[in-house]
Design a protein around this motif. Structure first.
Motif, short mmCIF file in Angstrom:
data_model
loop_
_atom_site.label_atom_id
_atom_site.label_comp_id
_atom_site.label_asym_id
_atom_site.label_seq_id
_atom_site.Cartn_x
_atom_site.Cartn_y
_atom_site.Cartn_z
N PRO A 1 0.84 -1.20 0.00
CA PRO A 1 0.00 0.00 0.00
C PRO A 1 0.86 1.24 0.00
CG PRO A 1 0.09 -0.95 2.20
CD PRO A 1 0.78 -1.92 1.28
N ALA A 2 0.33 2.33 -0.51
CA ALA A 2 1.12 3.54 -0.62
C ALA A 2 1.24 4.23 0.72
CB ALA A 2 0.45 4.50 -1.62
N LEU A 3 2.36 4.91 0.92
CA LEU A 3 2.52 5.76 2.08
C LEU A 3 1.54 6.92 1.98
CD1 LEU A 3 4.05 6.98 4.51
CD2 LEU A 3 5.52 8.10 2.85
N GLY A 4 0.93 7.27 3.11
CA GLY A 4 0.08 8.44 3.12
C GLY A 4 -1.28 8.22 2.51
N THR A 5 -1.70 6.97 2.29
CA THR A 5 -3.04 6.71 1.81
C THR A 5 -3.88 6.22 2.99
OG1 THR A 5 -2.43 4.46 1.19
CG2 THR A 5 -2.32 6.13 -0.52
N LYS A 6 -5.12 6.64 3.00
CA LYS A 6 -6.00 6.26 4.10
C LYS A 6 -7.44 6.37 3.64
CE LYS A 6 -7.00 7.33 8.97
NZ LYS A 6 -6.98 5.89 9.36
N GLU A 7 -8.30 5.57 4.22
CA GLU A 7 -9.72 5.68 3.92
C GLU A 7 -10.51 5.28 5.16
OE1 GLU A 7 -10.13 1.34 1.68
OE2 GLU A 7 -10.09 3.18 0.49
N GLY A 8 -11.73 5.80 5.24
CA GLY A 8 -12.56 5.48 6.39
C GLY A 8 -13.70 6.47 6.52
N TYR A 9 -14.60 6.16 7.46
CA TYR A 9 -15.75 7.03 7.69
C TYR A 9 -15.38 8.17 8.64
CZ TYR A 9 -19.05 3.81 5.49
OH TYR A 9 -19.73 3.03 4.59
N LEU A 10 -15.84 9.39 8.28
CA LEU A 10 -15.74 10.55 9.14
C LEU A 10 -17.10 11.25 9.12
CD1 LEU A 10 -12.32 12.04 7.91
CD2 LEU A 10 -12.74 10.93 10.12
N VAL A 11 -17.41 11.96 10.18
CA VAL A 11 -18.64 12.75 10.22
C VAL A 11 -18.27 14.18 9.85
CG1 VAL A 11 -20.55 13.55 11.64
CG2 VAL A 11 -19.62 11.25 11.99
N GLN B 1 -22.44 11.44 8.12
CA GLN B 1 -21.32 10.52 7.94
C GLN B 1 -21.01 10.37 6.46
OE1 GLN B 1 -20.53 6.66 10.26
NE2 GLN B 1 -21.48 5.88 8.40
N ARG B 2 -19.72 10.47 6.12
CA ARG B 2 -19.26 10.33 4.73
C ARG B 2 -18.07 9.38 4.70
NH1 ARG B 2 -23.82 11.78 2.94
NH2 ARG B 2 -24.26 14.00 2.63
N TRP B 3 -17.88 8.76 3.54
CA TRP B 3 -16.73 7.89 3.33
C TRP B 3 -15.61 8.72 2.69
CZ3 TRP B 3 -14.84 3.39 4.80
CH2 TRP B 3 -13.80 2.80 4.06
N PHE B 4 -14.44 8.75 3.34
CA PHE B 4 -13.32 9.57 2.87
C PHE B 4 -12.18 8.69 2.37
CE2 PHE B 4 -15.59 12.69 5.21
CZ PHE B 4 -15.17 13.95 4.76
N THR B 5 -11.52 9.14 1.31
CA THR B 5 -10.31 8.48 0.82
C THR B 5 -9.23 9.53 0.63
OG1 THR B 5 -10.86 8.70 -1.55
CG2 THR B 5 -11.66 6.72 -0.41
N LEU B 6 -8.03 9.22 1.11
CA LEU B 6 -6.88 10.11 0.95
C LEU B 6 -5.85 9.40 0.09
CD1 LEU B 6 -5.15 12.59 1.66
CD2 LEU B 6 -4.45 11.39 3.75
N ASN B 7 -5.57 9.97 -1.08
CA ASN B 7 -4.63 9.36 -2.01
C ASN B 7 -3.86 10.46 -2.72
OD1 ASN B 7 -3.47 7.17 -3.55
ND2 ASN B 7 -4.74 7.85 -5.26
N ARG B 8 -2.52 10.37 -2.66
CA ARG B 8 -1.66 11.42 -3.19
C ARG B 8 -2.05 12.76 -2.56
NH1 ARG B 8 1.36 9.17 -7.34
NH2 ARG B 8 0.50 7.26 -8.22
N TYR B 9 -2.49 13.73 -3.34
CA TYR B 9 -2.85 15.03 -2.77
C TYR B 9 -4.34 15.32 -2.99
CZ TYR B 9 2.09 15.40 -2.21
OH TYR B 9 3.38 15.14 -1.83
N GLU B 10 -5.13 14.26 -2.97
CA GLU B 10 -6.57 14.38 -3.11
C GLU B 10 -7.27 13.77 -1.89
OE1 GLU B 10 -7.23 14.17 -7.95
OE2 GLU B 10 -7.47 12.35 -6.75
N LEU B 11 -8.13 14.54 -1.28
CA LEU B 11 -9.00 14.03 -0.22
C LEU B 11 -10.42 14.04 -0.77
CD1 LEU B 11 -9.37 13.07 2.71
CD2 LEU B 11 -9.76 15.47 3.34
N LYS B 12 -10.97 12.86 -1.01
CA LYS B 12 -12.31 12.75 -1.59
C LYS B 12 -13.30 12.28 -0.52
CE LYS B 12 -10.59 11.42 -6.19
NZ LYS B 12 -10.67 10.41 -7.28
N TYR B 13 -14.53 12.76 -0.63
CA TYR B 13 -15.56 12.18 0.24
C TYR B 13 -16.78 11.78 -0.59
CZ TYR B 13 -17.45 17.02 0.64
OH TYR B 13 -17.95 18.28 0.41
#
Length: 263
Positions: free
Chosen positions: A148-158, A169-181
């Protein structure tokens, strides 16, 4: 400050920058994630320590853990344990010729492969080969095939809404320099993509009537998010701050594709 003192500091900085395995302000947490996710036993790197200006930490992958050792620079000399080196070049040569460290448990830790800082972060959505295969000459089959890549993360946040200040509650993904929900984990299209190169700060927030909150500050808006635990919030903050530190150093991809959507 005298001219000679300024020149000396500049020379020390230039000397550090010439070392491919010096990772600047990489945090302890990020160093562990990097070496455990994409490194192999014996990988090591040097980074700045939070104990002072001339303090550094040597992080070493030792089987399934990462050990950290203090390195101090004083008057241009580097001290490590009971050893002192007149220059960084001598410091590096020491590891090349005597690549053994003793741990508190009495085990020997071998410094095999310097982990270079100039490595592009792979995508968590791709099958990637371990970075060090390129640097050590080892065959890819000898290393972890999927990392898995360094600095990548995903999970639920409110998340707090923009206009109506309710929390969802939204599902978030952090990949490279993009934070998507996303509306939920099974959705393919994100509600919004945040470009972290435009983010000025990430910090804990105590202004909301909720616990485990943190915020991301953008020019047009501050986003308020809450995690399920303090440890989870801390992990998000550490990873996001590390991303911002890389942005400040100019180490981000120039081809960033923005994506926007309605709230």
């Amino acid at each position: 400050m005298s001219v000679s003192s300024t020149r000396s500091s500049r020379e020390e900085l230039d000397e550090l920058e010439s070392v491919s395995w010096y990772h600047y302000d990489l945090s302890r947490h990020a160093a562990e994630a990097l070496l455990l996710s994409n490194g192999v036993d014996g990988n090591f790197l040097l980074r700045n320590s939070n104990k002072g200006t001339d303090c550094f930490a040597l992080s070493v992958r030792a089987k399934d853990s990462v050990k950290h050792f203090h390195v101090r620079r004083q008057f241009g000399r580097y001290s490590f344990g009971f050893n002192e080196f007149p220059s960084l070049q001598d410091f590096c040569s020491h590891f090349a010729n005597q690549p053994l460290l003793g741990s508190e448990a009495g085990n020997l830790i071998v410094l095999r492969f310097p982990y270079p800082r100039q490595v592009e972060e792979p995508s968590i959505y791709e099958t990637v080969c371990v970075h060090t295969a390129m640097q050590t000459g080892r065959h890819e089959n000898d290393l972890v095939p999927n990392a898995p890549a360094l600095g990548t993360k995903e999970g639920y946040l409110v998340k707090q809404g923009s206009l109506v200040k309710n929390w969802k509650q939204r599902w978030f993904t952090l990949n490279r320099y993009e934070l998507k929900y996303f509306k939920d984990k099974m959705f393919v299209e994100p509600i919004r993509t945040l470009n972290l190169t435009e983010c000025s700060a990430v910090q804990f927030d105590y202004s909301q009537e909720r616990v485990n909150c943190f915020c991301l500050v953008f020019p047009e808006r501050t986003f308020y998010l809450c995690a399920k635990s303090g440890a989870e919030a801390d992990e998000w903050i550490k990873l996001l701050r590390w991303k911002l530190s890389q942005v400040k150093k100019g180490r981000w991809c120039s081809t960033w594709r923005s994506s926007t959507g309605a709230m």
